[in-house]
Design a protein around this motif. Structure first.
Motif, short mmCIF file in Angstrom:
data_model
loop_
_atom_site.label_atom_id
_atom_site.label_comp_id
_atom_site.label_asym_id
_atom_site.label_seq_id
_atom_site.Cartn_x
_atom_site.Cartn_y
_atom_site.Cartn_z
N ARG A 16 0.81 -1.23 0.00
CA ARG A 16 0.00 0.00 0.00
C ARG A 16 0.85 1.27 0.00
NH1 ARG A 16 -2.04 -0.76 4.51
NH2 ARG A 16 -1.07 0.90 5.74
N LEU A 17 1.95 1.24 0.74
CA LEU A 17 2.75 2.45 0.90
C LEU A 17 3.93 2.55 -0.06
CD1 LEU A 17 2.88 2.59 4.81
CD2 LEU A 17 1.28 3.74 3.26
N HIS A 18 4.25 1.46 -0.75
CA HIS A 18 5.49 1.47 -1.53
C HIS A 18 5.33 1.08 -2.99
CE1 HIS A 18 7.93 2.21 2.05
NE2 HIS A 18 7.14 1.36 2.67
N ASP A 19 4.23 0.43 -3.38
CA ASP A 19 3.99 0.13 -4.79
C ASP A 19 3.15 1.25 -5.40
OD1 ASP A 19 5.42 -2.20 -5.14
OD2 ASP A 19 3.75 -3.51 -4.60
N PRO A 20 3.36 1.59 -6.67
CA PRO A 20 2.61 2.69 -7.29
C PRO A 20 1.14 2.32 -7.50
CG PRO A 20 3.98 1.56 -8.91
CD PRO A 20 4.35 0.98 -7.59
N PRO A 21 0.21 3.16 -7.07
CA PRO A 21 -1.22 2.86 -7.23
C PRO A 21 -1.62 2.60 -8.68
CG PRO A 21 -0.92 4.69 -5.71
CD PRO A 21 0.43 4.41 -6.29
N LEU A 22 -0.96 3.27 -9.63
CA LEU A 22 -1.29 3.07 -11.04
C LEU A 22 -1.11 1.63 -11.46
CD1 LEU A 22 -2.05 4.50 -13.75
CD2 LEU A 22 0.42 4.76 -14.16
N ALA A 23 -0.17 0.93 -10.82
CA ALA A 23 0.10 -0.46 -11.17
C ALA A 23 -0.71 -1.44 -10.33
CB ALA A 23 1.59 -0.77 -11.00
N LEU A 24 -1.52 -0.93 -9.41
CA LEU A 24 -2.28 -1.79 -8.51
C LEU A 24 -3.78 -1.77 -8.78
CD1 LEU A 24 -0.58 -0.91 -5.09
CD2 LEU A 24 -0.32 -3.05 -6.36
N VAL A 25 -4.35 -0.57 -8.86
CA VAL A 25 -5.81 -0.41 -8.83
C VAL A 25 -6.38 -0.41 -10.24
CG1 VAL A 25 -7.71 1.04 -8.07
CG2 VAL A 25 -5.63 0.89 -6.69
N ALA A 26 -7.48 -1.16 -10.41
CA ALA A 26 -8.13 -1.27 -11.72
C ALA A 26 -9.63 -1.05 -11.58
CB ALA A 26 -7.83 -2.63 -12.35
N GLY A 27 -9.99 0.10 -11.09
CA GLY A 27 -11.40 0.46 -11.02
C GLY A 27 -12.11 -0.13 -9.81
N ASP A 28 -13.42 0.06 -9.79
CA ASP A 28 -14.21 -0.36 -8.64
C ASP A 28 -14.28 -1.87 -8.48
OD1 ASP A 28 -14.71 2.25 -7.99
OD2 ASP A 28 -16.64 2.33 -9.02
N ASP A 29 -14.15 -2.62 -9.58
CA ASP A 29 -14.27 -4.08 -9.49
C ASP A 29 -12.97 -4.81 -9.77
OD1 ASP A 29 -14.02 -3.71 -12.21
OD2 ASP A 29 -15.90 -4.71 -12.75
N GLY A 30 -11.89 -4.09 -10.04
CA GLY A 30 -10.59 -4.72 -10.29
C GLY A 30 -10.44 -5.33 -11.67
N LEU A 31 -11.40 -5.11 -12.55
CA LEU A 31 -11.41 -5.78 -13.85
C LEU A 31 -11.18 -4.82 -15.03
CD1 LEU A 31 -14.46 -8.17 -13.31
CD2 LEU A 31 -12.02 -8.73 -13.09
N ALA A 32 -10.98 -3.54 -14.77
CA ALA A 32 -10.90 -2.57 -15.86
C ALA A 32 -9.78 -2.91 -16.85
CB ALA A 32 -10.70 -1.17 -15.29
N ALA A 33 -8.60 -3.26 -16.32
CA ALA A 33 -7.48 -3.58 -17.22
C ALA A 33 -7.77 -4.84 -18.02
CB ALA A 33 -6.20 -3.75 -16.41
N TYR A 34 -8.38 -5.85 -17.39
CA TYR A 34 -8.71 -7.09 -18.11
C TYR A 34 -9.69 -6.82 -19.25
CZ TYR A 34 -6.65 -9.62 -14.13
OH TYR A 34 -5.80 -10.09 -13.16
N ARG A 35 -10.64 -5.92 -19.03
CA ARG A 35 -11.59 -5.61 -20.10
C ARG A 35 -10.88 -5.03 -21.31
NH1 ARG A 35 -14.59 -3.62 -15.61
NH2 ARG A 35 -16.33 -5.03 -15.09
N ALA A 36 -10.00 -4.07 -21.06
CA ALA A 36 -9.28 -3.43 -22.16
C ALA A 36 -8.36 -4.40 -22.87
CB ALA A 36 -8.48 -2.24 -21.62
#
Length: 286
Positions: free
Chosen positions: A208-228
C-alpha cells in the motif's frame, strides 16, 4: 569502548527483531540487509560468523533494520529485486516483481516448448521489464516489446533490459496497453492492475505504501485492465498466438468470461502459483 559485535551475533539480533515485528521471512531479510550494509554478496556472509562488524557497518545495518520494521520492503531498501534468477532495479514507479508472477513464465514455457523459435513477444504493463526479460532469456531467438503507461517505469525497464544484455532484442515503449501497436504477436503476457479501489486500505503496508497505485488499482471491481486487454487480444495475437494473464485471487471466472467473450479459446484452468492460487490464465487465438 564497547567491543564490536560479531557478524553472527548481529545477524541473530536482526533476525529476532524482525521476527518480533511480524516479518514473514526474518532470517532471509536479516541476511540480505546485513550483506547490503557490509557491501558484500549475501553468500559472502557464510563462514564469517565470528568476524567483527565495523562500527559504521553496524550502524548502517541498524538503520536498514529500522526501515524494514517500519514496513519498507527489502527490495525497496536494496533498490532491486530478483525474478527468474535475474536481478531487476526498481523505481518508485514500478511494482516489485514477485515470485507469483514467475507462474506466467512457467505457463508460457509449457505451452511453447520449442525454445529456438523466433517468437514475437508482447508484455503489457511491463513495469521493471522482468517478464519480458525472463522470456527473452528463455527464448533466445525471440524479440519483444514491453509497454507501460508510465514513462518512469519504461525508463527503468529499458535500463534493466540493457543490464542483462537484452536491449538488442527488446524494445520498451510508453502507451495505453497495446492500442498503438499492430498485431502478429505469438505470445502476449500481462500482469495488469487488478486490485479493487476499496481493497487498497486493507493491503499490507509493504504494498500500500510502496507500490505505485497506477500499477495496482483497476477500477471499482478490479477488472478494468482485463476488459481493455481482452478486447484487444484478438487483434494483437497472431493466429494460434497465446495470451497469458496474471490473475488476482478469485478472479479466474470473471477474467475467463472476458477472454472467452473476446473469441479466444481457454487452455484449461488457470495455472496455480506455489501458494495454490489460480494465477496464470492461458488462452489461444483460433
Amino acid at each position: 569502548m564497547a567491543e564490536a559485535p560479531t557478524l553472527g551475533a548481529l545477524r541473530r539480533q536482526m533476525t529476532a527483531a524482525l521476527a518480533a515485528a511480524g516479518v514473514d521471512s526474518p532470517e532471509l531479510d536479516a541476511r540480505l540487509l546485513l550483506a547490503f550494509a557490509l557491501g558484500c554478496a549475501p553468500g559472502d556472509l557464510l563462514g564469517r560468523s565470528d568476524s567483527a562488524v565495523p562500527e559504521a557497518a553496524s550502524a548502517a545495518a541498524h538503520a536498514l533494520l529500522a526501515r524494514r520494521i517500519g514496513g519498507e520492503p527489502v527490495g525497496r531498501i536494496l533498490g532491486e529485486r530478483e525474478f527468474w534468477s535475474l536481478s531487476f532495479r526498481l523505481s518508485p514507479h514500478t511494482l516489485e516483481p514477485r515470485p507469483d508472477t514467475e507462474t506466467l513464465v512457467e505457463a508460457a514455457l509449457a505451452l511453447l516448448p520449442e525454445r529456438g523459435r523466433a517468437l514475437r513477444l508482447l508484455d503489457l504493463g511491463t513495469g521493471t521489464g522482468a517478464l519480458l526479460a525472463a522470456l527473452l532469456v528463455e527464448f533466445p531467438a525471440a524479440t519483444g516489446i514491453g509497454i507501460d503507461r508510465s514513462e518512469d517505469a519504461a525508463r527503468a525497464a529499458r535500463d534493466n533490459l540493457a543490464r542483462h544484455g537484452l536491449a538488442g532484442r527488446g524494445m520498451i515503449a510508453v502507451g495505453d496497453w497495446g492500442t498503438a501497436l499492430g498485431g502478429g504477436f505469438d505470445l502476449v503476457v500481462s500482469n495488469p492492475p487488478y486490485i479493487r479501489a476499496d481493497e487498497m486500505a486493507a493491503l499490507a503496508p509493504e504494498v500500500r505504501l510502496h507500490d505505485p497505485p497506477l500499477a495496482l488499482v483497476a477500477g471499482d471491481d478490479g477488472l478494468a485492465a482485463y476488459r481493455a486487454i481482452s478486447a484487444d487480444l484478438p487483434r494483437l495475437l497472431a493466429p494460434g498466438g497465446i495470451a497469458v494473464l496474471e490473475l488476482g485471487a478469485g478472479q479466474e471466472p470473471q477474467v475467463a468470461a472476458l477472454v472467452e467473450g473476446a473469441g479466444l479459446t481457454l487452455l484449461g484452468p488457470a495455472r496455480a502459483d506455489l501458494g495454490g492460487v489460480a494465477r496464470a490464465l492461458c488462452a489461444r487465438r483460433p
